[in-house]
Structure formats: structure tokens, C-alpha cells
Design a protein around this motif. Structure first.
Motif, short mmCIF file in Angstrom:
data_model
loop_
_atom_site.label_atom_id
_atom_site.label_comp_id
_atom_site.label_asym_id
_atom_site.label_seq_id
_atom_site.Cartn_x
_atom_site.Cartn_y
_atom_site.Cartn_z
N ILE A 9 0.80 -1.25 1.01
CA ILE A 9 -0.32 -2.41 1.29
C ILE A 9 -1.11 -2.61 0.41
O ILE A 9 -2.00 -1.27 -0.38
CB ILE A 9 -0.69 -1.16 2.47
CG1 ILE A 9 0.86 -1.05 3.54
CG2 ILE A 9 -1.52 -2.33 3.38
CD1 ILE A 9 0.37 -0.56 4.58
N ALA A 10 -1.16 -3.62 0.04
CA ALA A 10 -3.11 -3.50 -0.44
C ALA A 10 -3.78 -4.70 1.15
O ALA A 10 -3.59 -4.89 1.50
CB ALA A 10 -2.42 -5.09 -1.37
N TRP A 11 -5.59 -3.83 0.59
CA TRP A 11 -6.41 -3.93 1.56
C TRP A 11 -7.39 -4.19 0.70
O TRP A 11 -7.36 -3.27 -0.11
CB TRP A 11 -5.72 -3.25 2.50
CG TRP A 11 -5.73 -1.91 2.47
CD1 TRP A 11 -4.39 -0.64 1.75
CD2 TRP A 11 -6.86 -0.44 2.38
NE1 TRP A 11 -4.92 0.33 1.18
CE2 TRP A 11 -6.33 0.93 1.94
CE3 TRP A 11 -7.82 -0.24 3.55
CZ2 TRP A 11 -6.66 1.77 2.47
CZ3 TRP A 11 -8.91 0.27 3.30
CH2 TRP A 11 -8.62 1.72 2.90
N ARG A 33 -11.07 -3.54 -3.40
CA ARG A 33 -10.13 -3.59 -3.58
C ARG A 33 -8.98 -3.07 -3.32
O ARG A 33 -9.44 -1.49 -4.53
CB ARG A 33 -9.09 -5.08 -3.49
CG ARG A 33 -9.46 -6.35 -4.05
CD ARG A 33 -9.44 -7.25 -4.90
NE ARG A 33 -8.97 -6.49 -6.43
CZ ARG A 33 -8.61 -7.26 -7.63
NH1 ARG A 33 -8.60 -8.48 -7.85
NH2 ARG A 33 -8.36 -6.56 -8.31
N HIS A 35 -5.01 -0.18 -2.45
CA HIS A 35 -3.78 -0.29 -2.67
C HIS A 35 -3.52 1.45 -2.05
O HIS A 35 -3.02 2.45 -3.07
CB HIS A 35 -2.46 -0.18 -4.64
CG HIS A 35 -2.91 -1.79 -4.42
ND1 HIS A 35 -1.48 -2.55 -4.21
CD2 HIS A 35 -3.54 -2.75 -5.05
CE1 HIS A 35 -2.00 -4.00 -3.96
NE2 HIS A 35 -3.77 -3.93 -4.94
N VAL A 72 -5.76 -6.03 6.15
CA VAL A 72 -4.96 -5.88 5.14
C VAL A 72 -3.87 -6.96 4.60
O VAL A 72 -4.34 -8.78 5.03
CB VAL A 72 -3.40 -5.37 6.46
CG1 VAL A 72 -1.75 -5.74 4.84
CG2 VAL A 72 -3.27 -4.46 6.80
N LYS A 73 -4.13 -7.68 3.20
CA LYS A 73 -4.01 -8.76 2.96
C LYS A 73 -2.97 -8.90 2.49
O LYS A 73 -1.74 -9.35 2.10
CB LYS A 73 -4.72 -8.67 1.39
CG LYS A 73 -5.97 -8.93 1.36
CD LYS A 73 -6.47 -9.91 1.56
CE LYS A 73 -8.49 -9.92 2.48
NZ LYS A 73 -8.33 -10.73 3.04
N ARG A 74 -1.62 -7.57 2.44
CA ARG A 74 -0.21 -7.69 1.49
C ARG A 74 0.37 -6.96 2.06
O ARG A 74 -0.19 -5.78 1.36
CB ARG A 74 -0.14 -7.65 0.47
CG ARG A 74 1.33 -8.16 -0.07
CD ARG A 74 1.37 -8.71 -1.34
NE ARG A 74 1.05 -8.40 -2.45
CZ ARG A 74 1.16 -6.97 -3.20
NH1 ARG A 74 2.54 -6.75 -3.06
NH2 ARG A 74 0.74 -5.95 -3.92
N ILE A 75 1.96 -6.65 2.85
CA ILE A 75 3.04 -5.72 2.65
C ILE A 75 4.24 -5.85 2.15
O ILE A 75 4.90 -7.12 1.72
CB ILE A 75 2.69 -5.17 4.17
CG1 ILE A 75 1.30 -5.25 5.23
CG2 ILE A 75 4.22 -4.03 4.49
CD1 ILE A 75 1.71 -4.61 6.83
N ARG A 76 4.46 -4.68 1.51
CA ARG A 76 5.89 -4.60 1.01
C ARG A 76 6.67 -3.55 1.18
O ARG A 76 5.83 -2.43 0.49
CB ARG A 76 5.37 -4.82 -0.91
CG ARG A 76 6.89 -5.37 -1.79
CD ARG A 76 6.39 -5.32 -3.27
NE ARG A 76 6.04 -4.00 -3.96
CZ ARG A 76 6.62 -3.24 -4.73
NH1 ARG A 76 8.16 -2.92 -4.22
NH2 ARG A 76 5.83 -1.95 -5.03
#
Length: 82
Positions: A9-11, A33, A35, A72-76
Motif C-alpha cells: 500500500i502506497a499512502w 509518502r 509504503h 491510500v494512494k495505491r494498493i497492489r
């Protein structure tokens, strides 16, 4: 025991400074930022909870981080580790 997916998770997180400084320098402060990678314990509309480790014998978990959804900016999903 239910298998938990592994997520990255990028947050963004808050930033605080505890020293005397000019107003101009404080005005330049930005969120940090981040991760995080971990096992997905729970998610809902407000938060995502990741845990660092899980015990396959007892089912217990340890070292949780609760990330607010608004941060949250991105979830992978991380595949192929287990």
C-alpha cells in the motif's frame, strides 16, 4: 486457517516537527509518502489493517498497522510469495 493476501500500500502520513523554526520553513512541511507491505487482516470503507506476521500454528498475528482509506494512494496485491 484462512489465507490472507499480501498487499503493498502506497499512502501518505501526517508530518510533525517539534523544534523552533521560521514560519516559512514550517509552511514548506508536507505529508510523508509511505509504503507498507503486509498481510491483509481487514478492510472496510474507512481503513485497511495490515499485519507483519502470522503464526500458522495458533492463527495469532502481530505488528498491525491501521491505514486510513483517505490516505491510500495505491494498493497492489503481491503474488507468488507463498
Amino acid at each position: 486457517m484462512k489465507k490472507m493476501p499480501i498487499l503493498e500500500i502506497a499512502w501518505v502520513d501526517t508530518c510533525s516537527r517539534g523544534l523552533w523554526d521560521t514560519r516559512e520553513n514550517y509552511a514548506e512541511t508536507t505529508p510523508i509518502r509511505c509504503h507498507s507491505i503486509g498481510y491483509l487482516l481487514k478492510q472496510d470503507k474507512n481503513k485497511i489493517i495490515l499485519v507483519q506476521s502470522q503464526n500458522f500454528s495458533s492463527g495469532n498475528v502481530v505488528d498491525a498497522v491501521v491505514i486510513p482509506r483517505v490516505c491510500v494512494k495505491r494498493i497492489r496485491r503481491v503474488k507468488g510469495l507463498l
